[in-house]
Every structure is written in C-alpha cells, then in structure tokens.
Design an enzyme around this catalytic site. Structure first.
Site, PDB file in Angstrom:
ATOM      1  N   ASP A   1       4.815  -0.472 -13.503  1.00 37.33           N
ATOM      2  CA  ASP A   1       5.210  -1.406 -12.447  1.00 37.33           C
ATOM      3  C   ASP A   1       4.129  -2.441 -12.156  1.00 37.33           C
ATOM      4  OD1 ASP A   1       7.347   0.307 -12.373  1.00 37.33           O
ATOM      5  OD2 ASP A   1       7.461   0.389 -10.200  1.00 37.33           O
TER       6      ASP A   1
ATOM      7  N   ARG B   1      -2.280   3.963   3.409  1.00 37.40           N
ATOM      8  CA  ARG B   1      -1.978   2.538   3.194  1.00 37.40           C
ATOM      9  C   ARG B   1      -2.894   1.585   3.965  1.00 37.40           C
ATOM     10  NH1 ARG B   1      -0.398   4.592  -1.070  1.00 37.40           N
ATOM     11  NH2 ARG B   1       1.818   4.631  -1.572  1.00 37.40           N
TER      12      ARG B   1
ATOM     13  N   ASP C   1       6.042   1.331   3.063  1.00 37.25           N
ATOM     14  CA  ASP C   1       4.725   0.879   2.629  1.00 37.25           C
ATOM     15  C   ASP C   1       4.543  -0.633   2.746  1.00 37.25           C
ATOM     16  OD1 ASP C   1       3.714   3.361   2.157  1.00 37.25           O
ATOM     17  OD2 ASP C   1       4.088   3.346   0.002  1.00 37.25           O
TER      18      ASP C   1
ATOM     19  N   SER D   1      10.041  10.321  -7.877  1.00 37.72           N
ATOM     20  CA  SER D   1       8.793   9.556  -7.840  1.00 37.72           C
ATOM     21  C   SER D   1       7.735  10.357  -7.090  1.00 37.72           C
ATOM     22  CB  SER D   1       9.005   8.195  -7.169  1.00 37.72           C
ATOM     23  OG  SER D   1       9.277   8.356  -5.794  1.00 37.72           O
TER      24      SER D   1
END
Length: 409
Positions: free
Chosen positions: A12, A92, A121, A177
């Site tokens: 990605d 994050r 996120d 994921s």
C-alpha cells in the site's frame, strides 16, 4: 513541493509513495516509526529510495511510546467502551507528532498517510497535525476518488508496482488485516467482519501472534510482582525497569499465559460499528495491577471522580484528541490523583486469567483494625453513629413516600 509520507515499505505505502510523487510532482520524504511492530526494517532505506523517496527517516520511538503515551493512559485507567485497551489509538498521535517534526525540519508543506476513509486513523493523524502544525496540509489518497478508481483492489496495486518496477513482495492477502505495536496487535476486516465467527476457535489459532490460547497455556500458574511509584510501574519481579522494559516483560509473561485477548464490536468515531480482535497481554496485566494498587492507596472520592472521567478520557484517545486542551486538563487531574499510588502488587497468571495474589503499600489507606469485624482497638469507628447516618440519608426517601406514597415499582 515536499511531502512527508508515513511509510512501511509494504504494498500500500509503496504504491502511495509513487502515486503521490507522480500526481503532485513532489519531492517525497518517507518516514517509518518503530513502535514495536517487530517488522524487518533492514533494507527499507534502499526500497524507499528505489520507489521514489529522496530521503527516509527510520526512527525508534519505542521508549517515547511507552513513557509518554502508554503509561499516562494506564494511569488514567482508560479503556474504550469497557473493553478496548486503545492500542492502535494511542500510537497514532505519536507517529503524527514525529511526521510534523520531520516536515518542519525538511521544510515540507504537506504530510500524507494511507489511512482508509472509513476508519478512525485518518482522524487521529489529522487532528494531531491540526493541533501541532496547523500550517501543514494533509494528503489522504484513500479519500481521493481518482486513487480509488485506479486501485479498486490489491491486483491493481500489484500490477502498478510491476509496471513501475517498484520492489514489493506481493503475497496472497491474509483473510484479515493486522496492526501491531508495543501495546497490542489488532485484527480486523476480511473473515472477521462476520460478528458470529468464533475467532477463538482452533482453526484460527495461527492468527494470534502475541499469545497462546488459554487452553494451551501452562497448567501451572505463574506469579508476577509489580512495584508502582505514583501510579507508574517501575519494576517487575523486583527488577527495576524502564516503561519500555516493563511492556516487553509483561507482553512476554502475559502471552505465555493467554492473557489479554479481546473480541469486540466497537463504535468508530466516523459512525459505523466495527468488529475487532485484539491481543494486549502486557497492557491487560498492567491495567489490572494498577487498579489493585489504587484500591488501597487512593481516596474514595478522588477515585470515583477519576473513574467518572474514564469514558471521556478514553473517547479523547480513541477519537484522536490526544493533543487537545481537554485531554491535558484531564491528565493534570489524573496526575494529581496518582500522587500516593505507590506500593507492590502480586498477581497470579493462569490460563487467560489475572488473579490478585496480594497488594501492599507504605501509604495504604486500608486499616485492618478499623475494617475488622472484631472489636476496634483504635475506636476510630463507633457503630452507634451509623443510626444517625442512615436516618439522615433516608430523610428524602421518607418525605417522598409520605407525599407521593411508597414506591410501587
């Protein structure tokens, strides 16, 4: 034009690096944060530059993550919706903070991330940037219709990399994921989108990374002792340890005994419900031990006040408001509440369970002479006083019953 991209070297972010560079004709600066994901970072510099980056920062932020993010959150007793230990949420703002620092250092006008337009996120990254560097602009390709049109799936990304000679190792996609850091691993999407699927079933045993299943944990319990100073764990089994060392030690111990697995459906900030499976072995132990330490050292009203704020504090972390005035204000209260949370907690770990095996403190508020059912040698409590105490507290109930009649419900 310079852009700082959150980069991992996977499929990605490799596509993102090349695509953003092409679209914006920009100089790309890649940034990878080591926050305990245990991924192989060797060769990442070469890969990023071959993909189009002019420079890459690979920063080990594990110490800062444990000390300045995980530990203050543990002091606050934060758990989102009474289940989620906030492992991804708390990571994050640290990543975004470092991105902002790099952007300023490099004179970049933009930061970019690969967070999906459906998730939390994106909010966490961008609210952090707004608080720390309001002058920076954000590029979020997954919210760009042209990007989604070009890359509707993994096959198109692999083909793009082949055409651009981008060095990625394309493997069969897992049926879920993962996101890993020092505090936890999360699993979501794919087969886990069915909330009826039993993620603890034996056929999914290989999904888990940090912990064994409780059924496979040792048949013999293991004891662990944690020492606290002002609400912070400072040693494990009598050995002084930094916050990072505490997390690593407890992750290993908890994982060995199947501690910290959570399967939940949570409410995302963007509005939808999401099913996630989490492993948080060290965080679960630390949270439990911290609460036990508070139980004998914290004043009742201070504890109840702090506890009333746990849902709000947890929401601030989950929603991305770590760098907000309200979180700082709550943290100041939390810090004050922790001034006397010092002492030792002993726990027993056994097949997914954390069991209290003792707690003590030089500043304990628990007095066995006062609490005893036997005669109180201190005479601190006169049982006769309870008569007036109960009568005064029952006054409003008696008055209401006299006016409206006894409650029938």
């Amino acid at each position: 034009m310079k852009i700082v991209l959150a980069y991992s070297g996977g499929l990605d972010t490799s596509v993102l690096l090349s695509w953003i560079k092409e679209k914006y004709e920009a100089e790309m600066i890649a940034f990878c944060a080591n926050i305990g994901q245990e991924e192989e970072l060797k060769g990442l510099d070469k890969k990023a530059k071959k993909t189009g980056a002019s420079k890459i920062y690979i920063d080990d932020l594990q110490d800062e993550f444990a000390r300045d993010f995980i530990f203050p959150m543990i002091q606050a007793g934060a758990i989102y919706e009474n289940q989620y230990f906030l492992g991804t949420s708390i990571a994050r703002p640290l990543i975004a903070k470092r991105m902002v620092e790099i952007a300023r250092q490099e004179g970049a006008e933009y930061i970019a991330h690969g967070a999906t337009g459906k998730g939390n996120d994106q909010v966490r990254f961008e609210l952090t940037a707004a608080a720390l560097a309001p002058e920076l602009k954000v590029i979020a390709p997954w919210r760009d219709a042209s990007f989604r049109q070009n890359f509707p799936g993994r096959a198109e990304m692999i083909k793009y990399c082949e055409e651009k000679n981008i060095p990625v190792q394309a493997t069969a996609k897992k049926p879920y994921s993962m996101d890993r850091n020092l505090l936890h691993i999360s699993y979501e999407a794919g087969i886990l989108e069915d909330p009826c699927l039993d993620a603890s079933a034996s056929q999914y045993k290989d999904m888990y990374t940090l912990s064994v299943s409780p059924e496979d944990a040792p048949d013999k319990p293991e004891y662990v002792t944690l020492d606290f100073e002002k609400g912070l764990c400072v040693s494990v089994n009598g050995k002084k340890a930094s916050p990072l060392a505490v997390m690593k030690t407890l992750n290993k111990l908890g994982g060995k005994h199947g501690i910290g697995r959570v399967d939940l459906v949570e409410n995302r900030y963007v509005g939808m419900k999401s099913r996630g499976v989490y492993e948080t072995p060290g965080g679960a132990i630390l949270h439990f031990a911290h609460r036990q330490m508070e139980s004998i050292t914290m004043d009742r009203e201070v504890m109840h006040l702090r506890d009333s704020l746990i849902p709000r504090y947890s929401e601030l972390v989950y929603y991305g408001y770590w760098f907000s005035p309200e979180r700082f204000a709550l943290q100041a209260l939390v810090n004050e509440s922790q001034q006397n949370v010092s002492g030792t907690v002993r726990l027993k770990l056994y097949k997914g369970n954390i069991i209290t095996a003792g707690r003590k403190s030089p500043v304990t508020l628990y007095n066995p002479h006062i609490a005893t059912m036997e005669a109180d040698p201190t005479k601190a409590y006169n049982q006769d006083d309870a008569t007036g105490f109960i009568r005064l507290n029952g006054l409003r109930l008696r008055v209401s019953a006299q006016v409206h009649g006894p409650i029938q419900k």
